[in-house]
Design a protein around this motif. Structure first.
Motif, short mmCIF file in Angstrom:
data_model
loop_
_atom_site.label_atom_id
_atom_site.label_comp_id
_atom_site.label_asym_id
_atom_site.label_seq_id
_atom_site.Cartn_x
_atom_site.Cartn_y
_atom_site.Cartn_z
N LEU B 152 41.12 33.69 40.13
CA LEU B 152 41.37 35.13 40.32
C LEU B 152 42.05 35.27 38.84
CD1 LEU B 152 40.12 37.70 40.92
CD2 LEU B 152 42.25 37.85 42.52
N LYS B 153 43.52 34.72 38.96
CA LYS B 153 44.27 34.75 37.79
C LYS B 153 43.45 34.60 36.61
CE LYS B 153 48.50 32.57 36.40
NZ LYS B 153 49.41 31.72 37.09
N PHE B 154 42.79 33.48 36.63
CA PHE B 154 42.10 32.79 35.27
C PHE B 154 41.15 33.97 34.74
CE2 PHE B 154 38.00 30.78 34.49
CZ PHE B 154 37.99 30.63 33.43
N PHE B 155 40.43 34.56 35.90
CA PHE B 155 39.28 35.66 35.56
C PHE B 155 39.92 36.90 34.75
CE2 PHE B 155 35.99 38.61 36.08
CZ PHE B 155 34.95 37.77 35.98
N ILE B 156 41.16 37.19 35.39
CA ILE B 156 41.69 38.64 35.13
C ILE B 156 42.14 38.41 33.73
CG2 ILE B 156 43.50 40.10 35.65
CD1 ILE B 156 42.73 40.13 38.33
N TYR B 157 42.94 37.17 33.56
CA TYR B 157 43.40 37.00 32.24
C TYR B 157 42.24 37.02 31.21
CZ TYR B 157 48.04 35.17 32.36
OH TYR B 157 49.56 35.06 32.25
N THR B 158 41.12 36.25 31.29
CA THR B 158 40.34 36.33 30.34
C THR B 158 39.50 37.49 30.33
OG1 THR B 158 39.10 35.03 31.93
CG2 THR B 158 39.61 33.94 30.17
N PHE B 159 39.34 38.28 31.42
CA PHE B 159 38.50 39.56 31.64
C PHE B 159 39.27 40.53 30.74
CE2 PHE B 159 36.80 43.51 33.55
CZ PHE B 159 35.60 42.95 33.06
N VAL B 160 40.77 40.67 30.90
CA VAL B 160 41.59 41.60 30.35
C VAL B 160 41.41 41.34 28.57
CG1 VAL B 160 43.89 42.33 29.82
CG2 VAL B 160 42.94 42.12 32.08
N GLY B 161 41.32 40.08 28.50
CA GLY B 161 41.40 39.64 26.90
C GLY B 161 39.88 40.01 26.40
N SER B 162 38.86 39.85 27.13
CA SER B 162 37.70 40.25 26.61
C SER B 162 37.32 41.89 26.43
CB SER B 162 36.50 39.57 27.38
OG SER B 162 36.85 38.85 28.53
N LEU B 163 38.23 42.52 27.45
CA LEU B 163 38.12 43.79 27.22
C LEU B 163 38.67 44.41 26.15
CD1 LEU B 163 38.56 45.33 30.89
CD2 LEU B 163 36.50 45.36 29.63
N ALA B 164 39.78 43.83 25.90
CA ALA B 164 40.68 44.06 24.46
C ALA B 164 39.83 44.01 23.33
CB ALA B 164 41.73 43.36 24.38
N ASN C 280 40.86 53.49 40.83
CA ASN C 280 41.11 52.06 40.86
C ASN C 280 42.47 51.48 41.57
OD1 ASN C 280 38.62 51.30 39.71
ND2 ASN C 280 39.09 52.00 37.81
N ILE C 281 43.28 52.20 41.29
CA ILE C 281 44.60 51.64 41.92
C ILE C 281 44.67 51.80 43.30
CG2 ILE C 281 47.09 52.13 41.84
CD1 ILE C 281 47.00 52.60 39.03
N ALA C 282 44.23 53.06 43.69
CA ALA C 282 44.19 53.22 45.32
C ALA C 282 43.27 52.26 46.18
CB ALA C 282 43.77 54.73 45.46
N ALA C 283 42.23 51.89 45.32
CA ALA C 283 41.14 51.14 45.96
C ALA C 283 41.84 49.69 46.24
CB ALA C 283 39.94 50.94 45.09
N LEU C 284 42.85 49.52 45.51
CA LEU C 284 43.53 47.97 45.55
C LEU C 284 44.22 47.95 46.86
CD1 LEU C 284 45.19 47.42 42.23
CD2 LEU C 284 43.39 46.08 43.14
N ARG C 285 44.73 49.05 47.26
CA ARG C 285 45.52 48.91 48.49
C ARG C 285 44.80 49.16 49.85
NH1 ARG C 285 49.17 52.93 48.95
NH2 ARG C 285 47.81 54.52 48.11
N GLN C 286 43.55 49.27 49.86
CA GLN C 286 42.80 49.64 51.06
C GLN C 286 42.48 48.28 51.91
OE1 GLN C 286 42.49 52.67 51.92
NE2 GLN C 286 43.41 53.20 49.82
N ALA C 407 39.69 46.79 34.09
CA ALA C 407 40.16 45.48 34.36
C ALA C 407 40.87 45.42 35.91
CB ALA C 407 41.35 45.18 33.55
N ILE C 408 41.50 46.54 36.30
CA ILE C 408 41.92 46.72 37.61
C ILE C 408 40.88 46.37 38.72
CG2 ILE C 408 43.26 48.13 39.18
CD1 ILE C 408 44.51 49.56 37.05
N SER C 409 39.76 47.07 38.38
CA SER C 409 38.86 47.12 39.39
C SER C 409 38.41 45.80 39.80
CB SER C 409 37.44 47.89 39.03
OG SER C 409 36.77 47.16 37.99
N ILE C 410 38.36 44.88 38.85
CA ILE C 410 37.99 43.31 39.03
C ILE C 410 38.72 42.94 40.22
CG2 ILE C 410 38.49 41.02 38.47
CD1 ILE C 410 36.31 42.10 36.73
N ALA C 411 39.98 43.49 40.73
CA ALA C 411 40.81 42.78 41.72
C ALA C 411 40.28 43.09 43.00
CB ALA C 411 41.96 43.21 41.72
N TYR C 412 39.84 44.22 43.15
CA TYR C 412 39.32 44.76 44.43
C TYR C 412 37.94 44.35 44.74
CZ TYR C 412 37.97 49.24 42.69
OH TYR C 412 37.50 50.29 41.81
#
Lengths: 184, 482, 464, 107
Positions: B152-164, C280-286, C407-412
């Motif tokens: 997940l860390k890997f994915f978020i790193y790269t995903f944030v990069g790609s969004l930029a 997005n931020i609130a969704a993270l905490r659910q 980017a935040i949404s990915i997490a949940y």
């Protein structure tokens, strides 16, 4: 100050007083009665504004039908006593501030622009005849659609009001003496 | 076009075809290799884009446009050589659901080909992201215990990069009167320095995460360690090259106005990565982690070399991209074989394998020598060119980077010695030598290592004109780069 | 118009066919009517349609142009999927189905209304059946709470919306959109926008923001979504939202477009930024999947608000694409949520191990999660891309906020992923062949619009 | 007809009146907790709107506004019916119409 100004002033005073009482009264039944008073005063406003049709409809629909419905439900549910617990002060202050802010914003907006609304008094505005003509020509579609909306509302109210057996069994804290079913 | 679609389609078929999936996957990825070979034979190395395919895709602004110049060809060659080998290398795994694994590897091959062939900004972005998804699933589904958090860390790193990067692309697009994402159109946009810095920042974030450059590397060692071997191979041997390729193909030509600002940063980050990776690699006992840090070190040098923007630097970088891919694949293959037989890859518990498995010992030795850039192996010419370029640009950085050769030799020999010689510290285990499949893999590797070491000129000629052209594009905007 | 009539007719037929009989299955009948209505849309498109105010449609109050027909198509598709997936398994009474169809026709009225009266009636026709639906689990306390909250919020927001209408009427002298458009245009050119008009549009915006649950008027929606039965929730999350957005789009992007710089532009931009971040931020905490989805749908409302801020041509295409993507993915996710949570476990853990037991479902869920998160080659990416690229010219900061939100949404979304793919468990969904067909349609929409979104624009009718 | 009212009473007076009524209703919605009183406050807000529409309509000599009022009244009646039905349903389960008791849903 001529007579019509005094008339409008008195009516406005009654409306506001009634509205305040609706909000502040602890007893719901008193609220309903105050609301009916407000509605009557608003109907009087309509008459002053030369909108006779609206005034009649307002009396029939609001003061007559809706408010009776309210009263009916209140009586049915035995809510005609001061049952509401006191709210914390903070909540009331917050509510007052919110409502006051909106009022200030609206009044500020009106202050400068009220004179820009053009006056154009036409003889037959507000009469049943002209309104009826418009209602059944230009406004035919919304008229029909609101009929269907009524059907939906009726079905919905019946659906909520009726008790089906399956639900009855699940019901844990059934209240037997309150069987209000026909609020549609 | 066919290089993208055939692998993706066969990949999907492979994922659905149950026990035949291994063969479908091998056929599909070999088809990619065959097409690459045909393209190579027809390739016209004059710096222009060959095999251009152009169709309107999303809207008038976004085309499906592919084309290959020399730089792409080298990387296509790498991708398509390695993909069948990765499938073959993964074929012995006792995974619960092999079919999907093979399918994903081949889909990945198609997506990577798409990255290297794209000539449209949004298309590049799409394949860039698309390449992330199969490898994410490979790592997350077949990885080790801690895989979910790491991937997940890997994915978020790269995903944030790609969004930029997406933001930068849209920014560039919004600066054009006639909006288009065509590569040529994007290159032609004239920027002022502030705009170039912002746009460059978006691209650089995406590429630096993938490469990875120093402050953004923290996903890498964990992911390599947790990922299954096939995933690690895909990540290190091919995916890292996406970032480097992006630097050459997209970053510098698109924002040449900002190179004065960014080249020192990239060189510094690269060289620091070289030292940091090497120093940490020396102390590692986990072989996968060791190779991960060594890879960080090597890739840092490549990035620094590319950022010198000299012909030697970029050519050396491309050559080294190819060779690093081959070598790191070999290293992970050897580690995988050791781990599957000895049950561990910790250097403290290994030893004495050479006696029991001479073939493995020889193959591993050769790969290791190539990684340490011993002459007549493929690692040597690239490293030489890169060091020369960095040294010419800045002598101090050059000296620091030069230390890498010594450090690399240290940790590589340490790894080899601890694993192959001496006696097993973890009791005695039976270590069968390579089977036919593994012999085949190592055989191919040895051939590539030796031939690319002795005749590096072939690859250099392939990419030379394109490199010159890229440098010319940059110089058109900023004048001659010293 | 034909589609609207068919849906009305269907609602009444469905209502009366099932009347009195307990166990009649009227879902296929409802589906038939919605299917016919959906099939009628392309027929309407074949005729020459006006883009905006070229009047050649006989019905005065309803306005069937490209915009309304396209949104109607989205609504019909969404309800087709919802009826197909949520009507078949649970015994849904014909009265509830009929109410849903009434609500759907309210949505269609809303998309097609060219008069504030019609907008009002549309909103009410859309909402009133849903108040009932939200409370259709009569003895469930959570259901009651959801119903009462939804009703009070709905009535309250309607009142605010109407106050706005009154102000607009006072300042422009009209309640039909064409005249309002003219008046607003003139005012803008005289550089004398009446404060009355500004406060009117603001109040209308507030009223409609309640419906789409945009910040700061979103607070009711997680509670209501959680407490309502799933079929009502999915209806609120898809059809109500899209219908309300079509009204917002028509009112703000077209009718009041000229006032954007003057009054509501920056307000909507700030609202959309806050909605995206907060959702997005609130969704993270659910911990409850349904609440997570509710917050995620708040965030999606934020993205869709962005499309209001750009030129109508670009904004229309973007919001349409986004709506398609959003409804298709939401329906799939809610379907699996509905099936899995039937034993009352609404936590993420309920999804554990779905991939082992149901590969088809896992792949579809992955696809829709990707679409919601905006990963390329899904419709979600095409929608997000078109919104972002359109909004970038004027609102760069907003696009950055939106990207951050993605980017935040990915997490949940990946928390659901984790349960589905990477955790051992015994989640099981027995998808019937019929459901599989509907799920397949949704998946095809996601993939088709993701791989080739130009099919939407290339339809000749969409060429502006 | 007697036009004197339109000459002697400014329209702004009606606007102020409606705004005040609207604000009182809003205050009530935020302040009260009894669902049935909340519903009354919402009706009050709607009536403020109606009055405003009627005033505008009369002063501008335009019938459309009055028809809008008619539709608002009609639809509000339907809404009130459904609302009261929901209320009764709630009362059956909780023996109360206090909305502050409704906090089962928390994130």
């Amino acid at each position: 100050m001529n007579s019509s100004q005094i008339l409008v002033g008195v009516l406005s005073f009654i409306s506001i007083l009634g509205a305040m009482y609706v909000v502040l009264s602890k007893n719901p039944v008193h609220s309903v009665l105050a609301l009916i008073l407000t509605f009557f005063s608003i109907s009087a406003h309509y008459v002053v504004l030369n909108a006779q049709f609206l005034s009649v409809v307002n009396l029939i629909v609001y003061a007559g039908a809706i408010m009776v419905l309210f009263l009916f439900v209140l009586m049915l549910l035995n809510l005609n006593k001061d049952s509401e617990p006191q709210k914390p002060k903070m909540a009331s202050i917050a509510a007052a501030i919110a409502a006051g802010l909106l009022l200030v914003v609206m009044v500020a907006a009106i202050k400068d622009s009220a004179d820009r609304i053009y006056h154009n008094t036409v003889e037959d505005v507000g009469l049943v005849k002209s309104l009826g003509k418009l209602l059944f020509t230009k406004y035919l579609v919304p008229f029909e659609l609101s009929g269907i909306l009524f059907l939906a509302a009726m079905v919905g109210a019946v659906l909520l009001g009726k008790r089906d057996k399956q639900n009855e069994e699940e019901m844990t804290n059934t209240v037997t003496e309150t069987g209000g079913t026909d609020n549609g | 076009m066919e290089l993208i679609l055939i692998p993706i389609i066969t990949g999907i078929i492979a994922a659905l075809s149950g026990k035949w999936s291994k063969w479908v996957a091998i056929v599909g990825s070999l088809a990619g290799l065959v097409i690459t070979a045909i393209w190579l034979s027809k390739f016209n190395a004059d710096g222009s884009f060959n095999f251009v395919f152009d169709r309107v895709w999303f809207s008038k602004a976004i085309h499906f446009k592919t084309g290959a110049d020399g730089i792409s060809m080298v990387l296509l060659l790498l991708t398509n050589i390695l993909s069948p080998m990765i499938v073959l290398a993964a074929a012995n795994k006792h995974n619960t659901d092999k079919a999907a694994l093979f399918g994903l590897i081949v889909i990945m091959q198609g997506a990577l080909n798409g990255v290297f062939l794209s000539m449209d900004g949004i298309m590049f972005y799409i394949f860039w992201e698309l390449a992330l998804i199969p490898v994410y699933f490979i790592c997350a589904l077949w990885g080790e215990n801690n895989r979910f958090v790491t991937t997940l860390k890997f994915f978020i790193y790269t995903f944030v990069g790609s969004l930029a990067m997406l933001a930068s692309l849209i920014y560039l697009y919004s600066l054009m009167p006639e909006g288009s994402f065509d590569y040529q159109a994007l290159v032609n946009v004239a920027l002022n320095e502030t705009q170039a810095k912002w746009i460059g920042a978006g691209f650089l974030l995406a590429f630096a995460v993938k490469i990875p450059l120093l402050p953004l590397h923290s996903w890498q060692p964990d992911t390599y360690t947790e990922a299954p071997t096939a995933g690690t191979m895909l990540l290190s041997a091919i995916m890292l090259k996406m970032g480097l390729y992006g630097l050459i193909r997209w970053f510098f030509p698109l924002v040449p106005e900002a190179i004065g600002f960014y080249t020192p940063i990239i060189i510094a980050a690269g060289v620091l990565g070289v030292l940091y990776g090497a120093l940490i690699a020396i102390r590692q006992d986990d072989m996968k982690r060791l190779v991960a840090f060594s890879s960080l070190s090597h890739v840092g040098l490549i990035a620094a070399g590319i950022a010198t923007l000299s012909t030697t630097g970029i050519q050396g970088g491309i050559l080294q991209m190819f060779n690093h891919g081959i070598n790191v694949f070999g290293l992970f293959l050897a580690i995988d074989i050791i781990q599957s037989r000895a049950g561990t890859r910790n250097l403290q518990h290994l030893g004495g394998i050479a006696k029991q498995a001479p073939y493995l010992a020889v193959g591993f030795m050769l790969v290791m020598l190539a990684t340490a850039a011993v002459p007549f192996t493929n690692g040597f010419p690239g490293e030489l060119l890169l060091l020369k370029a960095v040294f010419t640009k800045n002598a101090i950085w050059g000296v620091f980077a030069g230390i890498t050769i010594i450090l690399c030799a240290v940790y590589m020999f340490r790894m080899y010695q601890f694993s192959m010689f001496g006696t097993a510290k973890n009791g005695i285990y039976l270590f069968p030598d390579l089977n036919m499949r593994e012999k085949l893999l190592f055989g191919v590797l040895v051939i590539i290592i030796i031939s690319a070491g002795v005749f590096p000129q072939y690859l250099l000629d392939l990419c030379g004109p394109s490199v010159d052209k890229t440098i010319k594009i940059i110089e058109n905007t900023v004048g001659v780069i010293s | 118009m034909k589609s609207l009539l068919v849906v009305f007719l269907g609602a009444i037929v469905v209502l009366f066919v099932g009347l009195g009989k307990k166990e009649t299955k009227t879902t296929p009948l409802a589906l038939l009517f919605i299917g016919i209505a959906l099939a009628l849309i392309p027929l309407d498109f074949l005729g020459k349609l006006p883009w905006s105010f070229e009047k050649n449609v006989p019905v005065d109050m309803l306005f069937f142009d490209k915009i309304s027909l396209s949104f109607t198509a989205v609504l019909l598709l969404a309800s087709f999927l919802v009826f197909g997936l949520f009507g078949s398994k649970v015994q849904v009474g014909s009265d509830l189905l009929g109410l849903l169809m009434f609500s759907l026709s309210g949505g269609i009225i809303l998309t097609a209304s060219s008069n504030l009266v019609m907008v009002f009636i549309g909103i009410e026709a859309l909402s009133i059946p849903l108040y009932v639906l939200a409370g259709s689990r009569k003895t469930n306390l959570k259901g009651n709470e959801a119903a009462i909250k939804y009703f009070l919020m709905g009535a309250f927001s309607t009142a605010i919306f109407l106050m706005g209408c009154a102000f607009v009427y006072g300042s422009t002298g009209a309640i039909d959109m064409e005249t309002i458009y003219r008046a607003a245009y003139t005012m803008e050119h005289l550089k004398a926008v009446s404060p009355l008009l500004i406060i009117g549009t603001s109040l209308i915006l507030v009223g409609l923001s309640f419906k789409v649950s945009a910040f700061p008027f979103h607070f009711w929606s997680p509670d209501v979504y959680e407490g309502s039965p799933n079929r009502a929730t999915v209806f609120m999350a898809t059809i109500v939202k899209v219908a309300a957005f079509s009204a917002i789009f028509r009112l703000f992007s077209i009718v009041l477009m000229d006032l954007r710089g003057e009054s509501w532009g920056i307000v909507v931009a700030v609202m959309s930024a806050c909605t995206i971040l907060l959702g997005n931020i609130a969704a993270l905490r659910q911990t409850n999947v349904k609440r997570t989805l509710a917050y995620s749908s708040i965030a999606h409302a934020g993205y869709m608000l962005m499309a209001i801020l750009v030129s109508p041509e670009m904004g229309f295409w973007a919001i349409l694409l986004y709506s398609f993507a959003y409804i298709a993915a939401s329906v799939i996710v809610f379907y699996y949520f509905n099936e899995i949570s039937s034993n009352r476990d609404e936590s993420f853990e309920a999804f554990n191990g779905l991939a082992k037991n149901n590969k088809f479902g896992a792949v579809l869920l992955a696809l829709s999660m990707f679409s919601l998160a905006g990963i390329p080659l899904t419709a979600g990416f095409a929608g997000k891309y078109s919104i972002f690229s359109a909004a970038f010219v004027e609102y760069k900061w907003l696009v950055f906020v939106a990207l951050l939100g993605s980017a935040i949404s990915i997490a949940y979304y990946f928390r659901i992923f984790k349960s589905v793919f990477f955790t051992e468990g015994d989640a099981k969904v027995n998808t019937t062949a019929v459901s599989a067909i509907f799920l397949g349609i949704a998946a095809i929409v996601i993939l088709l619009l993701g791989i080739a979104p130009s099919i939407l624009t290339n339809l000749s009718v969409f060429k502006f | 007809m007697d036009n004197s009212i339109f000459n002697s009473v400014e329209i702004s007076q009606y606007i102020y009146l409606s705004c005040v009524l609207f604000a009182i209703g809003l205050f009530g919605v935020l302040y009260r907790r009894n669902a049935i009183v909340l519903l009354m406050c919402i009706e009050l807000m709607l009536n403020a709107v109606n009055l405003l529409f009627a005033a505008f309509s009369s002063y501008m000599g335009d019938n459309n506004g009055q028809l809008f009022v008619f539709f608002i009244m009609v639809v509000a009646a339907a809404e009130a019916a459904v609302g009261l039905a929901i209320l009764v349903m709630m009362y059956r389960n909780t023996r109360s119409t206090d909305v502050s008791l409704m906090d089962n849903l928390k994130g």
